[in-house]
Motif scaffolding. Structure first.
Motif, PDB file in Angstrom:
ATOM      1  N   THR A   1      -6.646   2.061   4.019  1.00  0.00           N
ATOM      2  CA  THR A   1      -7.188   3.045   3.897  1.00  0.00           C
ATOM      3  C   THR A   1      -6.170   4.220   3.841  1.00  0.00           C
ATOM      4  O   THR A   1      -6.167   5.241   2.847  1.00  0.00           O
ATOM      5  CB  THR A   1      -7.987   3.710   5.738  1.00  0.00           C
ATOM      6  N   ASN A   2      -5.006   4.229   4.299  1.00  0.00           N
ATOM      7  CA  ASN A   2      -3.718   5.037   4.007  1.00  0.00           C
ATOM      8  C   ASN A   2      -3.423   4.705   2.647  1.00  0.00           C
ATOM      9  O   ASN A   2      -3.242   5.863   2.103  1.00  0.00           O
ATOM     10  CB  ASN A   2      -2.544   4.729   4.911  1.00  0.00           C
ATOM     11  N   ARG A   3      -3.407   3.533   1.984  1.00  0.00           N
ATOM     12  CA  ARG A   3      -2.985   3.549   0.723  1.00  0.00           C
ATOM     13  C   ARG A   3      -4.096   4.049  -0.260  1.00  0.00           C
ATOM     14  O   ARG A   3      -3.704   4.489  -1.254  1.00  0.00           O
ATOM     15  CB  ARG A   3      -2.631   1.976   0.414  1.00  0.00           C
TER      16      ARG A   3
ATOM     17  N   ILE B   1      -6.043   6.386   0.281  1.00  0.00           N
ATOM     18  CA  ILE B   1      -5.909   7.853   0.540  1.00  0.00           C
ATOM     19  C   ILE B   1      -4.567   8.244  -0.474  1.00  0.00           C
ATOM     20  O   ILE B   1      -4.615   9.267  -1.011  1.00  0.00           O
ATOM     21  CB  ILE B   1      -5.737   8.567   1.876  1.00  0.00           C
ATOM     22  N   LEU B   2      -3.489   7.829  -0.368  1.00  0.00           N
ATOM     23  CA  LEU B   2      -2.334   7.999  -1.087  1.00  0.00           C
ATOM     24  C   LEU B   2      -2.588   7.722  -2.594  1.00  0.00           C
ATOM     25  O   LEU B   2      -2.369   8.811  -3.466  1.00  0.00           O
ATOM     26  CB  LEU B   2      -0.961   6.977  -0.950  1.00  0.00           C
TER      27      LEU B   2
ATOM     28  N   GLN C   1      -5.435   8.077  -4.151  1.00  0.00           N
ATOM     29  CA  GLN C   1      -6.220   9.061  -4.595  1.00  0.00           C
ATOM     30  C   GLN C   1      -5.584  10.567  -4.826  1.00  0.00           C
ATOM     31  O   GLN C   1      -5.832  11.119  -5.610  1.00  0.00           O
ATOM     32  CB  GLN C   1      -7.560   9.405  -3.530  1.00  0.00           C
ATOM     33  N   THR C   2      -4.778  10.848  -3.907  1.00  0.00           N
ATOM     34  CA  THR C   2      -3.947  11.865  -3.990  1.00  0.00           C
ATOM     35  C   THR C   2      -2.996  11.931  -5.260  1.00  0.00           C
ATOM     36  O   THR C   2      -2.882  12.851  -5.983  1.00  0.00           O
ATOM     37  CB  THR C   2      -2.883  12.105  -2.781  1.00  0.00           C
TER      38      THR C   2
END
Length: 64
Positions: free
Chosen positions: A35-37, A39-40, A42-43
Motif C-alpha cells: 500500500t505504501n509503495r 501510494i508513492l 502514484q505520487t
C-alpha cells in the motif's frame, strides 16, 4: 492472495512497479508495504505528469 489480486488488477502503467515488487525481499512483501509503495508510485506518476505538462508549449508563428 490479496496482494496477488491487487497486483494483477493494476493498469499496464504499473508493470515496472510489479517487476520491482517481485524483486523485493519476500519477508517484506506484505499488504502494508504494498500500500505504501503504491501510494508513492502514484505520487511520482502524478508529479511526472504535471511536470511534463508544465514544459509543454504551443508553437506559433509570428509575422511582422
Amino acid at each position: 492472495m490479496i496482494i496477488t489480486k491487487i497486483l494483477m488488477t493494476l493498469p499496464s502503467a504499473y508493470n515496472h512497479f510489479v517487476t520491482a515488487w517481485e524483486s523485493f525481499d519476500e519477508n517484506k512483501r506484505n499488504l502494508y508495504n504494498l500500500t505504501n509503495r503504491l501510494i508513492l508510485e502514484q505520487t511520482r506518476m502524478n508529479r511526472d505528469n504535471v511536470e511534463s505538462k508544465a514544459f509543454a508549449t504551443n508553437k506559433q508563428k509570428y509575422f511582422k
